[in-house]
Design a protein around this motif. Structure first.
Motif, PDB file in Angstrom:
ATOM      1  N   GLY A 289      61.089  44.794  43.199  1.00 49.59           N
ATOM      2  CA  GLY A 289      60.998  43.413  43.669  1.00 49.59           C
ATOM      3  C   GLY A 289      60.775  43.286  45.162  1.00 49.59           C
ATOM      4  O   GLY A 289      61.165  42.276  45.757  1.00 49.59           O
ATOM      5  N   ARG A 290      60.118  44.270  45.769  1.00 50.98           N
ATOM      6  CA  ARG A 290      59.907  44.261  47.221  1.00 50.98           C
ATOM      7  C   ARG A 290      58.453  44.014  47.603  1.00 50.98           C
ATOM      8  O   ARG A 290      58.143  43.931  48.794  1.00 50.98           O
ATOM      9  CB  ARG A 290      60.356  45.595  47.821  1.00 50.98           C
ATOM     10  N   ALA A 291      57.545  43.908  46.625  1.00 53.74           N
ATOM     11  CA  ALA A 291      56.123  43.744  46.937  1.00 53.74           C
ATOM     12  C   ALA A 291      55.447  42.894  45.870  1.00 53.74           C
ATOM     13  O   ALA A 291      55.866  42.892  44.705  1.00 53.74           O
ATOM     14  CB  ALA A 291      55.442  45.106  47.048  1.00 53.74           C
ATOM     15  N   TRP A 292      54.392  42.198  46.280  1.00 48.58           N
ATOM     16  CA  TRP A 292      53.675  41.283  45.405  1.00 48.58           C
ATOM     17  C   TRP A 292      52.162  41.405  45.616  1.00 48.58           C
ATOM     18  O   TRP A 292      51.706  41.833  46.674  1.00 48.58           O
ATOM     19  CB  TRP A 292      54.055  39.831  45.715  1.00 48.58           C
ATOM     20  N   ILE A 293      51.418  40.989  44.599  1.00 51.54           N
ATOM     21  CA  ILE A 293      50.021  40.613  44.776  1.00 51.54           C
ATOM     22  C   ILE A 293      50.040  39.093  44.835  1.00 51.54           C
ATOM     23  O   ILE A 293      50.381  38.419  43.856  1.00 51.54           O
ATOM     24  CB  ILE A 293      49.139  41.124  43.623  1.00 51.54           C
ATOM     25  N   ALA A 294      49.727  38.553  46.008  1.00 51.04           N
ATOM     26  CA  ALA A 294      49.901  37.120  46.258  1.00 51.04           C
ATOM     27  C   ALA A 294      48.553  36.422  46.362  1.00 51.04           C
ATOM     28  O   ALA A 294      47.656  36.901  47.058  1.00 51.04           O
ATOM     29  CB  ALA A 294      50.697  36.915  47.553  1.00 51.04           C
ATOM     30  N   TRP A 295      48.446  35.289  45.678  1.00 51.81           N
ATOM     31  CA  TRP A 295      47.222  34.482  45.739  1.00 51.81           C
ATOM     32  C   TRP A 295      47.494  33.014  46.044  1.00 51.81           C
ATOM     33  O   TRP A 295      46.574  32.200  46.049  1.00 51.81           O
ATOM     34  CB  TRP A 295      46.406  34.619  44.468  1.00 51.81           C
ATOM     35  N   GLU A 296      48.737  32.678  46.306  1.00 46.84           N
ATOM     36  CA  GLU A 296      49.069  31.319  46.715  1.00 46.84           C
ATOM     37  C   GLU A 296      49.921  31.361  47.972  1.00 46.84           C
ATOM     38  O   GLU A 296      50.696  32.291  48.185  1.00 46.84           O
ATOM     39  CB  GLU A 296      49.860  30.589  45.623  1.00 46.84           C
ATOM     40  N   TYR A 297      49.737  30.340  48.801  1.00 51.98           N
ATOM     41  CA  TYR A 297      50.603  30.158  49.959  1.00 51.98           C
ATOM     42  C   TYR A 297      50.994  28.691  50.018  1.00 51.98           C
ATOM     43  O   TYR A 297      50.125  27.815  50.039  1.00 51.98           O
ATOM     44  CB  TYR A 297      49.908  30.565  51.264  1.00 51.98           C
ATOM     45  N   ASP A 298      52.288  28.425  50.012  1.00 51.28           N
ATOM     46  CA  ASP A 298      52.805  27.058  50.072  1.00 51.28           C
ATOM     47  C   ASP A 298      52.216  26.199  48.953  1.00 51.28           C
ATOM     48  O   ASP A 298      51.893  25.026  49.147  1.00 51.28           O
ATOM     49  CB  ASP A 298      52.517  26.447  51.436  1.00 51.28           C
ATOM     50  N   GLY A 299      52.064  26.803  47.788  1.00 54.99           N
ATOM     51  CA  GLY A 299      51.588  26.068  46.618  1.00 54.99           C
ATOM     52  C   GLY A 299      50.096  25.878  46.524  1.00 54.99           C
ATOM     53  O   GLY A 299      49.614  25.245  45.578  1.00 54.99           O
ATOM     54  N   GLU A 300      49.344  26.410  47.487  1.00 54.15           N
ATOM     55  CA  GLU A 300      47.889  26.260  47.502  1.00 54.15           C
ATOM     56  C   GLU A 300      47.237  27.645  47.446  1.00 54.15           C
ATOM     57  O   GLU A 300      47.869  28.653  47.772  1.00 54.15           O
ATOM     58  CB  GLU A 300      47.429  25.542  48.774  1.00 54.15           C
ATOM     59  N   PRO A 301      45.944  27.722  47.043  1.00 51.62           N
ATOM     60  CA  PRO A 301      45.262  29.013  47.060  1.00 51.62           C
ATOM     61  C   PRO A 301      45.328  29.650  48.448  1.00 51.62           C
ATOM     62  O   PRO A 301      45.187  28.974  49.461  1.00 51.62           O
ATOM     63  CB  PRO A 301      43.828  28.654  46.674  1.00 51.62           C
ATOM     64  N   LEU A 302      45.568  30.942  48.482  1.00 51.37           N
ATOM     65  CA  LEU A 302      45.669  31.669  49.743  1.00 51.37           C
ATOM     66  C   LEU A 302      44.340  31.595  50.485  1.00 51.37           C
ATOM     67  O   LEU A 302      43.302  31.982  49.940  1.00 51.37           O
ATOM     68  CB  LEU A 302      46.039  33.123  49.468  1.00 51.37           C
ATOM     69  N   PRO A 303      44.333  31.101  51.735  1.00 51.07           N
ATOM     70  CA  PRO A 303      43.071  30.998  52.481  1.00 51.07           C
ATOM     71  C   PRO A 303      42.442  32.377  52.707  1.00 51.07           C
ATOM     72  O   PRO A 303      43.146  33.378  52.855  1.00 51.07           O
ATOM     73  CB  PRO A 303      43.492  30.356  53.805  1.00 51.07           C
ATOM     74  N   SER A 304      41.124  32.408  52.758  1.00 49.10           N
ATOM     75  CA  SER A 304      40.429  33.683  52.915  1.00 49.10           C
ATOM     76  C   SER A 304      40.787  34.376  54.216  1.00 49.10           C
ATOM     77  O   SER A 304      40.902  35.607  54.268  1.00 49.10           O
ATOM     78  CB  SER A 304      38.915  33.474  52.811  1.00 49.10           C
ATOM     79  N   GLU A 305      41.006  33.610  55.299  1.00 47.93           N
ATOM     80  CA  GLU A 305      41.332  34.241  56.574  1.00 47.93           C
ATOM     81  C   GLU A 305      42.702  34.909  56.560  1.00 47.93           C
ATOM     82  O   GLU A 305      43.005  35.757  57.403  1.00 47.93           O
ATOM     83  CB  GLU A 305      41.256  33.231  57.720  1.00 47.93           C
ATOM     84  N   HIS A 306      43.526  34.541  55.584  1.00 45.24           N
ATOM     85  CA  HIS A 306      44.835  35.171  55.442  1.00 45.24           C
ATOM     86  C   HIS A 306      44.883  36.124  54.251  1.00 45.24           C
ATOM     87  O   HIS A 306      45.956  36.499  53.790  1.00 45.24           O
ATOM     88  CB  HIS A 306      45.924  34.113  55.318  1.00 45.24           C
ATOM     89  N   GLY A 307      43.712  36.509  53.772  1.00 45.89           N
ATOM     90  CA  GLY A 307      43.642  37.535  52.737  1.00 45.89           C
ATOM     91  C   GLY A 307      43.245  37.068  51.370  1.00 45.89           C
ATOM     92  O   GLY A 307      43.201  37.874  50.432  1.00 45.89           O
TER      93      GLY A 307
END
Length: 201
Positions: free
Chosen positions: A130-148
């Motif tokens: 439980g120490r790592a993730w594959i993340a595609w959302e930030y603050d409930g929105e799609p993760l911006p491209s500039e942040h990965g």
């Protein structure tokens, strides 16, 4: 490439949640990349785990989204001295992916690689439990491209260069193999609380 020790950041304010040498970035989220931001659509994104595993596997965007959703809320810390609190990422715990591929007992490390070719190395112990993730959302929105975005590796207990943007895969190894920044003078692990910024720290 020269590694600068000239990070000065902002005036330090006492905060017990701040690792040494860090400042609270507040609402800012600086954009720092070793590469040009790619144009990568979710439909073109894949994630693969191979190397010392029983069943190598590649997931498409839709396949990855069938795994149990998971989230991280807390802080992130950049080697350039900023920390950001109260972040909220959504995605899937890396444990869910690893459960599918079943790492060999001899696997001790991983090389994370991006769709851009960027690499970074991590002890396998820093990616499980439980120490790592594959993340595609930030603050409930799609993760911006500039942040990965569309998806990045998230390993929030280590300096953020370990959380590879535009993640494409992990290769599991029985030894440590330095990635891009590690070959250019950065620390092999990058623990913020021990200020493991550079190879000789």
């Amino acid at each position: 490439m020269n590694v600068s020790r000239g990070f000065t950041g902002r005036a330090r304010v006492h905060n017990p949640g701040l690792p040494p040498g860090q400042y609270d970035a507040g609402d800012d989220w600086p954009v720092l990349s070793a590469e040009v931001t790619p144009e990568l659509a979710p439909a073109d994104w894949t994630f693969r785990i191979d190397g010392l595993v029983e069943q190598p596997r590649t997931w498409t965007w839709d396949e990855a989204h069938t795994l149990p959703a998971s989230a991280y809320e807390g802080a992130i810390h950049c080697v350039t001295s900023w920390s950001k609190f109260g972040v909220r990422f959504g995605g899937v715990s890396l444990d869910a992916f690893l459960d599918v591929v079943r790492p060999h007992g001899s696997a001790t490390h991983a090389v994370a690689y991006s769709h851009t070719g960027y690499t970074t190395n991590l002890p396998l112990a820093d990616l499980v439990g439980g120490r790592a993730w594959i993340a595609w959302e930030y603050d409930g929105e799609p993760l911006p491209s500039e942040h990965g975005g569309p998806a990045r590796l998230l390993v929030p207990h280590l300096y953020f260069w370990k959380s590879a943007k535009w993640i494409a895969g992990l290769r599991l190894l029985d030894h440590d193999e330095p990635g891009f920044w590690e070959q250019n003078g950065y620390h092999a692990r990058g623990n913020p609380w021990e200020e493991q910024r550079y190879a000789d720290d």
